[in-house]
Design a protein around this motif. Sequence first.
Motif, PDB file in Angstrom:
ATOM      1  N   CYS A  51       7.128   8.344   1.373  1.00 40.06           N
ATOM      2  CA  CYS A  51       6.306   8.966   0.329  1.00 40.06           C
ATOM      3  C   CYS A  51       4.961   9.439   0.881  1.00 40.06           C
ATOM      4  O   CYS A  51       4.211   8.681   1.496  1.00 40.06           O
ATOM      5  N   PHE A  52       4.663  10.711   0.648  1.00 37.80           N
ATOM      6  CA  PHE A  52       3.445  11.330   1.188  1.00 37.80           C
ATOM      7  C   PHE A  52       2.290  11.324   0.180  1.00 37.80           C
ATOM      8  O   PHE A  52       1.231  11.877   0.452  1.00 37.80           O
ATOM      9  N   SER A  53       2.490  10.724  -0.986  1.00 40.64           N
ATOM     10  CA  SER A  53       1.457  10.790  -2.023  1.00 40.64           C
ATOM     11  C   SER A  53       1.407   9.478  -2.788  1.00 40.64           C
ATOM     12  O   SER A  53       1.598   9.439  -4.004  1.00 40.64           O
TER      13      SER A  53
ATOM     14  N   GLY B 170       7.381   9.324  -6.408  1.00 39.82           N
ATOM     15  CA  GLY B 170       8.584   9.878  -7.011  1.00 39.82           C
ATOM     16  C   GLY B 170       8.593  11.382  -7.153  1.00 39.82           C
ATOM     17  O   GLY B 170       9.596  11.959  -7.578  1.00 39.82           O
ATOM     18  N   GLN B 171       7.505  12.062  -6.767  1.00 41.53           N
ATOM     19  CA  GLN B 171       7.389  13.502  -7.005  1.00 41.53           C
ATOM     20  C   GLN B 171       7.159  14.326  -5.739  1.00 41.53           C
ATOM     21  O   GLN B 171       7.354  15.538  -5.762  1.00 41.53           O
ATOM     22  N   CYS B 172       6.718  13.710  -4.649  1.00 43.35           N
ATOM     23  CA  CYS B 172       6.414  14.488  -3.436  1.00 43.35           C
ATOM     24  C   CYS B 172       7.706  14.954  -2.771  1.00 43.35           C
ATOM     25  O   CYS B 172       8.814  14.583  -3.165  1.00 43.35           O
TER      26      CYS B 172
ATOM     27  N   TRP C 105       0.814  -1.213   0.000  1.00 41.78           N
ATOM     28  CA  TRP C 105       0.000   0.000   0.000  1.00 41.78           C
ATOM     29  C   TRP C 105       0.853   1.271   0.000  1.00 41.78           C
ATOM     30  O   TRP C 105       0.385   2.345   0.308  1.00 41.78           O
ATOM     31  N   ARG C 106       2.121   1.126  -0.404  1.00 44.12           N
ATOM     32  CA  ARG C 106       2.970   2.305  -0.559  1.00 44.12           C
ATOM     33  C   ARG C 106       3.544   2.311  -1.964  1.00 44.12           C
ATOM     34  O   ARG C 106       4.690   1.906  -2.199  1.00 44.12           O
TER      35      ARG C 106
END
Length: 361
Positions: A107-109, A94-96, A89-90
């Motif tokens: 990762c927050f997004s 690559g962008q947050c 579920w993670r």
Amino acid sequence: MSQTVRGVVARAKGAPVEVVPIVIPDPGPGEVVVAIAACGVCHTDLHYREGGINDEFPFLLGHEAAGVVESVGEGVDSVAVGDFVVLNWRAVCGQCRACKRGQPQYCFSTFNATQKMTLEDGTELTPALGIGAFADKTLVHAGQCTKVDPSADPAVVGLLGCGVMAGLGAAVNTGGVTRGQSVAVIGCGGVGDAAIMGARLAGASKIIAVDRDDKKLEWATDLGATHTINSRSTDAVEAIKEITGGFGADVVIDAVGRPETYKQAFYARDLAGTVVLVGVPTPDMTLEMPLVDFFSHGGSLKSSWYGDCLPERDFPTYVDLYQQGRLPLEKFVTERIGIDDVEKAFETMHRGEVLRSVVIL
């Protein structure tokens, strides 16, 4: 073309789960359909059924799963049809801000599938942790699929999808346990026992298991604990200090997530030691402690999200260690059950009789 398969659905808070037909759409851009081979029964699924996560019923339960990629959507190149995968579920974006500073494990997004799986009447389902794997097949984002050794037992390695990885990571990633350190783990269910296994893998010298149930302490010993404490009859903090020469443990992991156990973890650590909270508190819980104690004890107080894991890094590593006989993940599989037995498995789990029941599909 969409397809109809069996799935375990929770329709309302506290209501028994049902095995019903669910509709799986063809994968869209970035999406994958996975044929599920096995899925563990986790406390989080029970929390969903009880309305403890949110009220977005009906839920499609199940998330500790492994299976085979059946079809992929446009633009998917990280997995291919026929790949054996463990779901997570993670799905790292690559962008947050966490990813861009080189900490993708935070990762927050994270990604989930865009399309919705539904009941036959078109009612949209909320998949547990964006997965929904108590089903013959499920739709996920491609980033939720991690390729592993296809010869591995899916009932075993699928458990890396949640609880086992959370515990292993709490010790190895968050706690940073190293050779020769002392470690105490409070709460010896699936997550706590996985933390014990992780501490053993990292080379801890003393691994102290704390629980109120002698059966769980037996499980903990089998998985690597060198000492056990029944906190029902013994002061856990004093006992941990006695075992560690009066100092306290270098790393204490709270796998329960209650104010009482967090206080035990805090006061059972050595000066400049580390506390790791991996048990999940409920929103109503509060903690009151003297602020000066936080200053005077020093060290680190950490929370562990999913064992601070990076699935593409950690899953293949732990599967390889399991395949080599160096990480006995198979000991977490207490029983193998059918898809119709999930409600019964919740009852067995609630009574503390199993580490994991695993649904075989």
